[in-house]
Design a protein around this motif. Structure first.
Motif, mmCIF file in Angstrom:
data_model
loop_
_atom_site.group_PDB
_atom_site.id
_atom_site.type_symbol
_atom_site.label_atom_id
_atom_site.label_comp_id
_atom_site.label_asym_id
_atom_site.label_seq_id
_atom_site.Cartn_x
_atom_site.Cartn_y
_atom_site.Cartn_z
ATOM 1 N N ALA A 136 8.879 6.354 -12.673
ATOM 2 C CA ALA A 136 8.013 6.749 -13.663
ATOM 3 C C ALA A 136 7.067 8.053 -13.639
ATOM 4 C CB ALA A 136 6.755 5.872 -13.543
ATOM 5 N N ALA A 137 7.197 8.678 -12.325
ATOM 6 C CA ALA A 137 6.791 9.930 -11.905
ATOM 7 C C ALA A 137 7.717 11.158 -12.210
ATOM 8 C CB ALA A 137 6.346 9.953 -10.389
ATOM 9 N N ALA A 138 8.598 10.548 -12.060
ATOM 10 C CA ALA A 138 10.016 11.708 -12.398
ATOM 11 C C ALA A 138 10.554 11.639 -14.086
ATOM 12 C CB ALA A 138 11.372 11.093 -11.728
ATOM 13 N N ARG A 139 9.764 10.639 -14.721
ATOM 14 C CA ARG A 139 10.147 10.425 -16.251
ATOM 15 C C ARG A 139 11.475 10.210 -16.479
ATOM 16 N NH1 ARG A 139 7.082 16.156 -17.425
ATOM 17 N NH2 ARG A 139 5.227 15.785 -16.179
ATOM 18 N N LEU A 140 12.065 9.352 -15.598
ATOM 19 C CA LEU A 140 13.677 8.988 -15.710
ATOM 20 C C LEU A 140 13.533 7.510 -15.646
ATOM 21 C CD1 LEU A 140 15.590 11.791 -13.408
ATOM 22 C CD2 LEU A 140 15.435 11.435 -16.067
ATOM 23 N N SER A 141 14.618 6.904 -16.158
ATOM 24 C CA SER A 141 14.872 5.380 -15.521
ATOM 25 C C SER A 141 15.160 5.228 -14.084
ATOM 26 C CB SER A 141 16.025 4.848 -16.371
ATOM 27 O OG SER A 141 17.315 5.541 -15.762
ATOM 28 N N PRO A 142 15.056 4.190 -13.626
ATOM 29 C CA PRO A 142 15.380 4.061 -12.136
ATOM 30 C C PRO A 142 16.768 4.400 -11.653
ATOM 31 C CG PRO A 142 14.022 2.132 -12.712
ATOM 32 C CD PRO A 142 14.414 3.161 -13.865
ATOM 33 N N ARG A 143 17.683 4.083 -12.316
ATOM 34 C CA ARG A 143 19.085 4.232 -12.315
ATOM 35 C C ARG A 143 19.347 5.840 -12.397
ATOM 36 N NH1 ARG A 143 24.528 1.767 -15.301
ATOM 37 N NH2 ARG A 143 25.961 2.933 -13.963
ATOM 38 N N ALA A 144 18.980 6.495 -13.401
ATOM 39 C CA ALA A 144 18.963 8.031 -13.571
ATOM 40 C C ALA A 144 18.536 8.692 -12.331
ATOM 41 C CB ALA A 144 18.209 8.471 -14.840
ATOM 42 N N LEU A 145 17.230 8.002 -11.855
ATOM 43 C CA LEU A 145 16.574 8.635 -10.848
ATOM 44 C C LEU A 145 17.576 8.666 -9.550
ATOM 45 C CD1 LEU A 145 14.240 10.312 -9.441
ATOM 46 C CD2 LEU A 145 13.158 8.210 -9.061
ATOM 47 N N GLN A 146 18.217 7.618 -9.410
ATOM 48 C CA GLN A 146 19.020 7.099 -8.029
ATOM 49 C C GLN A 146 20.247 8.155 -8.205
ATOM 50 O OE1 GLN A 146 19.601 3.036 -8.500
ATOM 51 N NE2 GLN A 146 18.578 2.810 -6.517
ATOM 52 N N GLU A 147 20.560 8.566 -9.350
ATOM 53 C CA GLU A 147 21.734 9.243 -9.619
ATOM 54 C C GLU A 147 21.450 10.779 -9.138
ATOM 55 O OE1 GLU A 147 23.164 8.526 -13.394
ATOM 56 O OE2 GLU A 147 24.313 6.532 -12.889
ATOM 57 N N ALA A 148 20.294 11.335 -9.609
ATOM 58 C CA ALA A 148 19.610 12.445 -9.439
ATOM 59 C C ALA A 148 19.725 12.752 -8.066
ATOM 60 C CB ALA A 148 18.570 12.628 -10.190
ATOM 61 N N PHE A 149 18.987 11.899 -7.319
ATOM 62 C CA PHE A 149 18.886 11.994 -5.774
ATOM 63 C C PHE A 149 20.208 12.112 -5.091
ATOM 64 C CE2 PHE A 149 14.287 11.662 -6.024
ATOM 65 C CZ PHE A 149 13.811 11.634 -4.694
ATOM 66 N N ARG A 150 20.935 11.288 -5.582
ATOM 67 C CA ARG A 150 22.308 11.423 -4.686
ATOM 68 C C ARG A 150 22.932 12.608 -5.156
ATOM 69 N NH1 ARG A 150 22.907 5.713 -6.680
ATOM 70 N NH2 ARG A 150 22.962 4.625 -4.999
ATOM 71 N N ARG A 151 22.923 13.253 -6.375
ATOM 72 C CA ARG A 151 23.438 14.667 -6.475
ATOM 73 C C ARG A 151 22.757 15.715 -5.757
ATOM 74 N NH1 ARG A 151 23.675 17.390 -12.662
ATOM 75 N NH2 ARG A 151 25.013 19.379 -11.994
ATOM 76 N N TYR A 152 21.334 15.605 -5.828
ATOM 77 C CA TYR A 152 20.516 16.959 -5.135
ATOM 78 C C TYR A 152 20.202 16.583 -3.787
ATOM 79 C CZ TYR A 152 20.393 18.467 -10.280
ATOM 80 O OH TYR A 152 20.742 19.002 -11.422
ATOM 81 N N LEU A 153 20.130 15.384 -3.375
ATOM 82 C CA LEU A 153 19.792 15.369 -2.035
ATOM 83 C C LEU A 153 20.420 14.582 -1.207
ATOM 84 C CD1 LEU A 153 15.874 14.421 -2.722
ATOM 85 C CD2 LEU A 153 16.893 16.733 -2.098
ATOM 86 N N ASP A 154 21.844 14.157 -1.717
ATOM 87 C CA ASP A 154 22.724 13.324 -1.096
ATOM 88 C C ASP A 154 22.175 12.196 -0.276
ATOM 89 O OD1 ASP A 154 25.151 12.549 -0.372
ATOM 90 O OD2 ASP A 154 25.110 13.844 1.644
ATOM 91 N N SER A 155 21.042 11.511 -0.939
ATOM 92 C CA SER A 155 20.422 10.391 -0.518
ATOM 93 C C SER A 155 19.745 9.412 -1.701
ATOM 94 C CB SER A 155 19.110 10.665 0.221
ATOM 95 O OG SER A 155 18.156 9.957 0.614
ATOM 96 N N THR A 156 18.980 8.490 -1.619
ATOM 97 C CA THR A 156 18.253 7.660 -2.427
ATOM 98 C C THR A 156 16.981 7.925 -2.451
ATOM 99 O OG1 THR A 156 18.127 5.854 -1.359
ATOM 100 C CG2 THR A 156 20.290 6.009 -2.302
ATOM 101 N N PRO A 157 16.087 7.595 -3.622
ATOM 102 C CA PRO A 157 14.687 7.896 -3.411
ATOM 103 C C PRO A 157 14.058 6.913 -2.236
ATOM 104 C CG PRO A 157 15.286 7.385 -5.664
ATOM 105 C CD PRO A 157 16.743 7.377 -4.836
ATOM 106 N N LEU A 158 14.506 5.922 -2.012
ATOM 107 C CA LEU A 158 13.933 5.205 -1.037
ATOM 108 C C LEU A 158 14.062 5.290 0.109
ATOM 109 C CD1 LEU A 158 13.612 1.184 -2.972
ATOM 110 C CD2 LEU A 158 11.940 3.254 -3.024
#
Length: 319
Positions: A238-260
């Protein structure tokens, strides 16, 4: 350089060097009663130089380094470096090898072996790879075992390595001049990329900061500001203004991790800070610190903490 370890206590050595590098397995393979260790460290901004030796045959098996890599040069004795299921290399005096940040290694030290390591941030080396390939963006650096690609390349690397040693050991201007430090760091990364064996298939990567995706930055801001709150993946999305799945994909791409996973690492770091600051004889307990930072399962907290810092949270509290 400053000596941080000169000890015959294996547990003490593991705890101190795990803090300097990453959590790792340390085991005396032969004559454990003769175990000794020496570790020293010095740096200027961008580069850390370390010296290590073990007095008996020893196994060192670090967790993946993830955010940095090590260029290791053996000076005395012999070591065997194994990347399970991939590569194995014997390294003798004068030879180098690179510990790639993305995979596990097991390093078997011969008795009395001594080496130095040059530590560089993964981001610095990725940017050097991008420049080498003529790309504007960083490219993920992946290194093979096997040292320099030729005798001439080994000589080039030795020259830049000697310059780093001189700056740190003799207290050169790189320690006080940000410009000199930045230039020498970039030159070291460029020399590494040009002289050592790399694995094919590097991919463009992006990092946090000015180049990170705005949605990732918004999620990171919430983590930094509210990591003591019961955040969920939905809260971060919600803070990122993305769906949970899209946020997970963004974290993997940019941080090589997951949000949690990223949230957990931030909480571990802050729990560690609180344990270090606490008086071991005072009223603060490990459970109180764990609960404060959202770890409701003390067993899992202790396991994650040991994996990252190389020892139990109670040990940190007592020291």
């Amino acid at each position: 350089m400053r000596t941080l370890v000169r000890s015959d206590d294996l547990d003490e050595t593991r705890a101190i060097i795990s803090t300097a590098y990453s959590p790792y397995e340390l085991r005396a393979l032969e004559n454990p009663q003769n175990f000794t260790a020496w570790y020293a460290e010095g740096s200027f901004p961008g580069v850390t130089l370390s010296g290590l030796s073990y007095g008996t045959e020893t196994l060192v098996a670090p967790e993946p380094l993830t955010t940095y890599l090590l260029v290791c040069q053996v000076h005395t004795g012999r070591v065997r470096v194994v990347s399970p299921g991939r590569e194995e290399q014997y390294v003798g005096p004068g030879d180098t090898y690179v510990l790639d940040p993305h995979r596990r290694f097991r390093v078997y030290w011969g008795a009395g072996a001594r080496m130095t390591t040059i530590r560089l941030a993964r981001e610095t080396v990725d940017r050097a790879v991008g420049s080498e390939l003529g790309r504007e963006e960083p490219v993920r650096a992946r290194f093979a075992l096997g040292g320099a690609v030729s005798r001439a390349a080994a000589g080039t690397w030795q020259g830049i390595s000697d310059a780093v040693h001189r700056e740190i050991v003799t207290g050169g201007v790189a320690r006080t001049s940000p410009l000199v430090a930045a230039q020498l760091t970039q030159a070291t990364a460029a020399a590494l990329v040009a002289t050592h064996r790399m694995l094919p298939g590097g991919e463009p990567v992006r990092y946090t900061g000015n180049v990170a995706h705005p949605a990732v930055r918004r999620a990171l801001r919430l983590i930094e500001e509210s990591s003591d709150q019961p955040l969920t993946l939905s809260d971060l999305a919600a803070a990122a203004r993305l769906s949970p799945r899209a946020l997970q994909e963004a974290f993997r791409r940019y941080l090589d991790s997951t949000p949690l996973a990223y949230l957990r690492e931030v909480r571990l770091e802050r729990a560690h800070r609180d344990l270090v600051a606490a008086d071991g004889e005072g009223p603060v307990t490990v459970a109180q610190v764990a609960y404060r930072w959202g770890f409701s399962n003390l067993g899992r907290f202790a396991e994650w903490y040991r994996r990252r810092y190389g020892h139990s949270p109670s040990r940190t509290l007592r020291t």
